[in-house]
Design an enzyme around this catalytic site. Sequence first.
Site, short mmCIF file in Angstrom:
data_model
loop_
_atom_site.label_atom_id
_atom_site.label_comp_id
_atom_site.label_asym_id
_atom_site.label_seq_id
_atom_site.Cartn_x
_atom_site.Cartn_y
_atom_site.Cartn_z
N GLY A 11 -5.35 -2.11 -1.28
CA GLY A 11 -5.41 -2.05 0.14
C GLY A 11 -6.25 -3.10 0.65
O GLY A 11 -7.41 -3.37 0.51
N ARG A 72 0.20 -4.26 -4.21
CA ARG A 72 -0.16 -3.28 -5.35
C ARG A 72 1.01 -3.66 -6.39
O ARG A 72 2.27 -3.60 -5.95
CB ARG A 72 -0.21 -2.10 -5.14
CG ARG A 72 -1.40 -1.73 -4.09
CD ARG A 72 -1.40 -0.09 -4.00
NE ARG A 72 -2.59 0.09 -3.34
CZ ARG A 72 -2.73 0.76 -1.77
NH1 ARG A 72 -1.46 0.67 -1.43
NH2 ARG A 72 -4.03 1.01 -1.23
N ASP A 103 -10.51 -0.04 -7.48
CA ASP A 103 -10.38 0.25 -8.77
C ASP A 103 -9.04 -0.37 -9.59
O ASP A 103 -8.98 -0.47 -10.76
CB ASP A 103 -10.53 1.78 -9.15
CG ASP A 103 -9.77 2.71 -8.27
OD1 ASP A 103 -8.89 2.27 -7.60
OD2 ASP A 103 -9.87 3.72 -8.63
N THR A 126 -12.67 -2.64 -0.47
CA THR A 126 -11.76 -1.36 0.06
C THR A 126 -12.68 -0.64 0.98
O THR A 126 -13.95 -0.44 0.89
CB THR A 126 -11.44 -0.45 -1.38
OG1 THR A 126 -11.15 0.82 -1.04
CG2 THR A 126 -12.66 -0.20 -2.16
N ASP A 128 -12.57 2.41 1.07
CA ASP A 128 -13.09 3.75 0.67
C ASP A 128 -14.43 4.08 0.06
O ASP A 128 -15.01 5.15 0.03
CB ASP A 128 -12.10 4.41 -0.60
CG ASP A 128 -10.71 4.20 0.01
OD1 ASP A 128 -10.12 4.52 1.07
OD2 ASP A 128 -9.72 4.02 -1.07
N ASP A 130 -15.53 3.87 -3.09
CA ASP A 130 -15.31 4.70 -4.13
C ASP A 130 -15.72 3.93 -5.26
O ASP A 130 -15.32 4.53 -6.52
CB ASP A 130 -14.05 5.36 -4.00
CG ASP A 130 -12.84 4.42 -4.16
OD1 ASP A 130 -13.34 3.03 -4.05
OD2 ASP A 130 -11.99 4.72 -4.50
N ARG A 172 -8.81 7.91 0.36
CA ARG A 172 -7.90 8.24 -0.92
C ARG A 172 -8.71 9.59 -1.47
O ARG A 172 -8.80 10.65 -0.84
CB ARG A 172 -8.22 7.22 -1.89
CG ARG A 172 -6.89 7.13 -2.77
CD ARG A 172 -6.99 6.01 -3.61
NE ARG A 172 -6.55 4.88 -3.15
CZ ARG A 172 -5.17 4.48 -3.07
NH1 ARG A 172 -4.34 5.07 -3.49
NH2 ARG A 172 -5.03 3.50 -2.35
O1 F6P Z 1 -7.68 2.44 -0.52
C1 F6P Z 1 -7.51 2.26 0.82
C2 F6P Z 1 -6.52 3.29 1.56
O2 F6P Z 1 -6.53 2.90 2.99
C3 F6P Z 1 -6.85 4.70 1.25
O3 F6P Z 1 -8.00 4.94 2.11
C4 F6P Z 1 -5.62 5.34 1.63
O4 F6P Z 1 -5.35 6.58 0.95
C5 F6P Z 1 -4.54 4.20 1.01
O5 F6P Z 1 -5.15 3.14 1.04
C6 F6P Z 1 -3.29 4.30 1.96
O6 F6P Z 1 -2.65 3.27 1.05
P1 F6P Z 1 -1.10 2.67 2.01
O7 F6P Z 1 -1.72 1.50 2.81
O8 F6P Z 1 -0.39 2.03 0.59
O9 F6P Z 1 -0.43 3.78 2.45
#
Ligand code: F6P
Length: 323
Positions: A11, A72, A103, A126, A128, A130, A172
């Site tokens: 992300g 990804r 991660d 990120t 997050d 995390d 997340r």
């Molecule tokens: O890891 C960053 C994040 O924005 C999380 O907070 C969220 O759960 C996820 O990515 C959303 O992913 P996507 O953009 O693939 O919907």
Amino acid sequence: MNSIAVFTSGGDAPGMNACVRSVVRNALHLGLDVYGIKYGYNGMIEGDIHKMKSYSVSNIIQRGGTILKSARSRTFMTLEGRKKAFDQLQKRNIDGLVAIGGDGTFTGANLFYEEYGIPIIGIPGTIDNDLFGSDYTIGFDTAVNTALNAIDSIRDTANSHDRVFFIEVMGRNSGYIAIQCGIGGGAEMVMVPETSTTIDDVIQNLKEGRGKDKTSSIIVVAEGKVHSNAHEIANKVLSELPELDIRVSTLGHVQRGGTPTAFDRILASKLGMAAIEGLISGKKAVMVGIIDNQIQYTNFKIAITKSKPIDENMLRMVKILSI
Ligand code: F6P
């Protein structure tokens, strides 16, 4: 080491561009050749790899998103995909990598290092926050500030209509964004995956609030498996307290974009510099982070397996400050 490549993966996060800029310019400063890989591991496999100069990163420090694009990659998780990626790097004599991501990115990087021995430094990017091994990740501060702006606006309407708002933020499986938003946004309650707040706890909190003449309430809910989503929680609460005027707001991807804060730009610049200096000094398969304001390098294996505990004191603070 003569030639390195940088990429962003997973992300996107505000401040990634400031980080790419720092990596490129620090590497050039030390006389290295620098490549930018587009679309993360997918671009590495496909050979979407381009020489970068100082001007390639001009006028990006203030921009959200990532000029290198992100993805990804499923293919990189296969042996064949990683082999193709390594061949692409070898063709260009690239002998070091800087991976900016989370991660998932570092899990791939660690595998790649174990199979091909190419030195890789990870930079935590990120929203997050995390990752074990860094107090802060690039993008987290901006995401919290963006969410807070939204929460402030929602508070105005919550107050005008005497409403209860459940506001869902990203993260997340981590409650970091929610906790900071809870404190900064003056929320009555925060629900995070790391703790087991029940619907009864929420009902109790709202009843107590009404008993103390609170006319409106803000409850920040972290996305994540444990509590299901804010809509489900709100529906359950409404069925027990039908007299309340309840609304739900899911902030979503707005938290991932926008101009990076000063904090994120500076963090990104510092980590970019430390990544290049780490590579040059022989570090391999580590994530560079900042702990107690000091640069620290943490083995990928540790960064991806250890979870970063939340600060219980922060949750205690939300409770005390919302009496
Ligand atoms: O890891 C960053 C994040 O924005 C999380 O907070 C969220 O759960 C996820 O990515 C959303 O992913 P996507 O953009 O693939 O919907």
